[in-house]
Write a protein that holds these residues in place. Structure first.
Motif, mmCIF file in Angstrom:
data_model
loop_
_atom_site.group_PDB
_atom_site.id
_atom_site.type_symbol
_atom_site.label_atom_id
_atom_site.label_comp_id
_atom_site.label_asym_id
_atom_site.label_seq_id
_atom_site.Cartn_x
_atom_site.Cartn_y
_atom_site.Cartn_z
ATOM 1 N N ASP A 11 -4.682 -5.610 14.073
ATOM 2 C CA ASP A 11 -4.018 -5.330 12.797
ATOM 3 C C ASP A 11 -2.592 -4.826 12.967
ATOM 4 O O ASP A 11 -1.854 -4.712 11.988
ATOM 5 C CB ASP A 11 -4.825 -4.285 12.011
ATOM 6 N N LYS A 12 -2.197 -4.506 14.193
ATOM 7 C CA LYS A 12 -0.876 -3.922 14.414
ATOM 8 C C LYS A 12 0.271 -4.811 13.931
ATOM 9 O O LYS A 12 1.173 -4.336 13.234
ATOM 10 C CB LYS A 12 -0.695 -3.575 15.898
ATOM 11 N N PRO A 13 0.309 -6.109 14.285
ATOM 12 C CA PRO A 13 1.437 -6.937 13.833
ATOM 13 C C PRO A 13 1.548 -6.994 12.310
ATOM 14 O O PRO A 13 2.656 -7.008 11.764
ATOM 15 C CB PRO A 13 1.122 -8.318 14.428
ATOM 16 N N PHE A 14 0.407 -7.041 11.613
ATOM 17 C CA PHE A 14 0.393 -7.064 10.147
ATOM 18 C C PHE A 14 1.064 -5.806 9.599
ATOM 19 O O PHE A 14 1.958 -5.869 8.741
ATOM 20 C CB PHE A 14 -1.060 -7.161 9.668
ATOM 21 N N VAL A 15 0.653 -4.642 10.110
ATOM 22 C CA VAL A 15 1.196 -3.367 9.637
ATOM 23 C C VAL A 15 2.661 -3.221 10.030
ATOM 24 O O VAL A 15 3.488 -2.735 9.251
ATOM 25 C CB VAL A 15 0.355 -2.201 10.193
ATOM 26 N N ARG A 16 3.004 -3.654 11.237
ATOM 27 C CA ARG A 16 4.388 -3.523 11.699
ATOM 28 C C ARG A 16 5.345 -4.344 10.846
ATOM 29 O O ARG A 16 6.462 -3.902 10.549
ATOM 30 C CB ARG A 16 4.481 -3.948 13.164
ATOM 31 N N ALA A 17 4.920 -5.546 10.449
ATOM 32 C CA ALA A 17 5.776 -6.379 9.600
ATOM 33 C C ALA A 17 6.026 -5.692 8.260
ATOM 34 O O ALA A 17 7.150 -5.710 7.735
ATOM 35 C CB ALA A 17 5.134 -7.747 9.395
ATOM 36 N N ILE A 18 4.995 -5.061 7.709
ATOM 37 C CA ILE A 18 5.139 -4.354 6.429
ATOM 38 C C ILE A 18 6.077 -3.160 6.589
ATOM 39 O O ILE A 18 6.998 -2.959 5.786
ATOM 40 C CB ILE A 18 3.759 -3.889 5.926
ATOM 41 N N GLY A 61 -2.232 -1.565 5.095
ATOM 42 C CA GLY A 61 -0.813 -1.874 5.201
ATOM 43 C C GLY A 61 0.046 -0.886 4.442
ATOM 44 O O GLY A 61 1.100 -0.460 4.923
ATOM 45 N N VAL A 62 -0.392 -0.496 3.240
ATOM 46 C CA VAL A 62 0.364 0.476 2.444
ATOM 47 C C VAL A 62 0.265 1.865 3.066
ATOM 48 O O VAL A 62 1.245 2.603 3.139
ATOM 49 C CB VAL A 62 -0.152 0.482 0.988
ATOM 50 N N GLN A 63 -0.926 2.231 3.541
ATOM 51 C CA GLN A 63 -1.125 3.557 4.124
ATOM 52 C C GLN A 63 -0.222 3.786 5.340
ATOM 53 O O GLN A 63 0.295 4.882 5.547
ATOM 54 C CB GLN A 63 -2.589 3.721 4.539
ATOM 55 N N HIS A 64 0.001 2.747 6.136
ATOM 56 C CA HIS A 64 0.794 2.877 7.364
ATOM 57 C C HIS A 64 2.191 2.275 7.215
ATOM 58 O O HIS A 64 2.829 1.945 8.209
ATOM 59 C CB HIS A 64 0.070 2.183 8.523
ATOM 60 N N SER A 65 2.658 2.153 5.995
ATOM 61 C CA SER A 65 3.905 1.420 5.752
ATOM 62 C C SER A 65 5.159 2.133 6.234
ATOM 63 O O SER A 65 6.244 1.559 6.169
ATOM 64 C CB SER A 65 4.047 1.113 4.255
ATOM 65 N N HIS A 66 5.039 3.360 6.715
ATOM 66 C CA HIS A 66 6.217 4.055 7.237
ATOM 67 C C HIS A 66 6.172 4.185 8.752
ATOM 68 O O HIS A 66 6.926 4.969 9.323
ATOM 69 C CB HIS A 66 6.338 5.451 6.613
ATOM 70 N N ASP A 67 5.291 3.429 9.380
ATOM 71 C CA ASP A 67 5.133 3.552 10.833
ATOM 72 C C ASP A 67 5.316 2.195 11.503
ATOM 73 O O ASP A 67 4.350 1.454 11.679
ATOM 74 C CB ASP A 67 3.750 4.120 11.158
#
Length: 523
Positions: free
Chosen positions: A238-245, A222-228
């Motif tokens: 895992d996409k919705p989790f990362v997108r929310a972050i 989540g932190v690694q992809h937090s700008h995308d």
């Protein structure tokens, strides 16, 4: 030391989404650094419990109550606007049940980490850092809750830690932020600046540190992809989790920085595209964040926002997003209307492409396409296929004597007779000028012969009234060809040529008759 460009480079937003590798020398420094805060023992205990699939209420209660400050915060958050319940939790056990065990552990971990990290050591604006961080966490949890996710607290923690790498950079490379105001600059540019200065950026460094601390893989990702916000390169589940972050950070940036209409419209579009949240609903979420921020400030013992400022920000955001939503609705209605019109026009174009409007018959193009298709089907299914070529006898003389209006009326009369005399599955087409052609799938030579007789007799019995009052009649010359087990053709063109040869024979023999190709072939 200033490595940042005064003007945002073209294409920076795309580049900022590219995951950067942390150089080995930076990883080594992260592993050996002794003057950077590390998670306290209670945090590591909580983390161990969170990774235990057979976690029990009593063990969680023991871990949380070991730190009275953490226990008090768990009680406060269970009774806060973030977890609105009709019944208040009067003890830790009730609070744990209200929050859930995993949620409690995640929140406890966030409290301990923030407590350890909230010790200014460098030169940049720590209040601005925590203002953005706490706001991102509030947004992250709210977005996850809106999506109905059960891991809202994990999103909360990942959103809280998404800029952890900035603390690391400020501690280990303080010159990176000297002379700039990193929280007043568009966040993607900060990543580029960090990359220019030290060969990595804060999201990659933050993710690397969390991995060194043995934090859960989902948190690291989540932190690694937090700008995308698009979560490119992230697995489907895992996409919705990362997108929310990622969107929690974007929303924080809009809230704290550029609260202009374009920025709000842009984040509204992203929330709708990546999370399915409509702009007007996003405006309502601004209200909820405003209500929950004081709770977060109290939990983390920080005084970050002025109540009046929060209300002004919320009102401006709601107004812009509401207008944007109305425009979207209007645009959708316009698009639906345009789509309907295009569909209708497309249908009309398709009809024009296959239809002869004068005679209400198919055109030559449609006939040839149908002939190719039916020929292949007949060959595959071993059933007969007949073609009939039709020519109106001495039609030029009729046009010359009675005018084109009378000629058109005769063409229409013949076309109507052809349609009435055939099956719905048969095709009547105007081939050109005074020629018609019929396609009769499944019709053998005997039936095609009977069709020829019936058509010649039917047209012979009809006439129309010319403008001068005279009755004008016409006769037909027909050529019939059948592809069956007795007479085979290699391709559709040969079948059509055979019918044309039979038509020529009828005209040569005096017109007003039909000729079957099998007859002249046998002669």
């Amino acid at each position: 030391m200033s490595c940042i460009d005064p003007v945002e480079p073209e294409g920076l937003h795309v580049g900022a989404k590219t995951m950067t590798q942390v150089p080995d020398h930076i990883l080594q420094r992260l592993r050996t650094c002794t003057n950077f805060p590390t998670p306290p023992p209670v945090a590591m205990r909580v983390l161990q419990l969170a990774q235990d699939p057979e976690i029990e209420l009593a063990r969680v209660a023991d871990a949380v109550s070991a730190d009275p400050a953490i226990a008090a915060k768990v009680m406060r958050i269970a009774n806060s606007a973030m977890y609105a319940r009709r019944r208040q939790s009067s003890n830790l056990r009730q609070a744990l049940i209200t929050l859930g065990l995993n949620a409690t552990l995640t929140l406890a971990l966030s409290f301990t980490l923030v407590s350890a990290l909230n010790r200014p050591t460098g030169g940049f604006n720590y209040q601005a850092y925590w203002r953005r961080t706490i706001l991102s966490a509030a947004w992250g949890k709210l977005l996850a809750t809106e999506l109905g996710r059960r891991d809202a607290e994990e999103v909360f923690l990942a959103s809280l830690l998404q800029d952890l790498g900035m603390l690391v950079i400020d501690k280990l490379w303080p010159e990176v932020y000297e002379g700039i105001a990193p929280f007043k600059i568009e966040h993607a540019r900060i990543c580029q600046h960090e990359q220019n200065c030290i060969g990595s950026d804060h999201r990659s460094i933050g993710a690397a540190l969390l991995k060194i601390w043995n934090m859960p893989a989902s948190l690291v990702q989540g932190v690694q992809h937090s700008h995308d916000p698009g979560a490119a390169g992230v697995e489907g589940e895992d996409k919705p989790f990362v997108r929310a972050i990622a969107l929690s950070g974007v929303l924080s940036g809009v809230w704290l920085g550029a609260r202009n209409d374009p920025a709000l419209r842009r984040v509204g579009q992203q929330a709708h595209k990546f999370l399915g949240i409509q702009p007007n609903r996003l405006g309502e979420l601004f209200d909820l964040v405003r209500e929950q921020l004081p709770v977060a400030e109290e939990l983390f013992q920080m005084d970050l926002y002025d109540a009046g400022q929060l209300q002004d920000i919320t009102d401006a955001a709601k107004e812009t997003l509401m207008v944007h939503n109305l425009r979207q609705i209007g645009r959708r209605e316009d698009l639906e209307q345009s789509k309907k019109q295009l569909e209708e026009e497309n249908i009309e174009l398709k009809v024009e492409n296959v239809w002869d409007p004068l005679n209400n018959a198919h055109n030559r193009r449609y006939f040839e396409q149908s002939l190719d298709r039916e020929f292949q089907t007949a060959a595959k299914q071993a059933w007969p296929l007949s073609v009939v070529f039709i020519d109106l006898d001495k039609f030029k003389q009729i046009n010359d004597s009675y005018g084109h209006q009378t000629g058109d009326a005769i063409l229409q009369t013949v076309a109507q007779l052809l349609r009435e005399s055939l099956r719905d599955s048969d095709i009547v087409a105007r081939y050109g000028g005074d020629e018609f052609v019929l396609l009769l799938p499944g019709t053998d030579a005997r039936l095609a012969h009977e069709v020829g007789i019936r058509l010649c007799e039917g047209v012979r019995a009809r006439s129309i009234q010319a403008p001068d009052g005279q009755r004008v009649g016409v006769t037909l010359s027909l050529g019939v060809a059948t592809c069956d087990s007795q007479t085979r053709f290699n391709n559709p063109k040969e079948l059509l040529a055979a019918a044309d040869s039979a038509l020529y024979h009828s005209k040569r023999e005096g017109r007003n008759r039909h000729t079957c190709y099998e007859t002249i072939r046998a002669a």
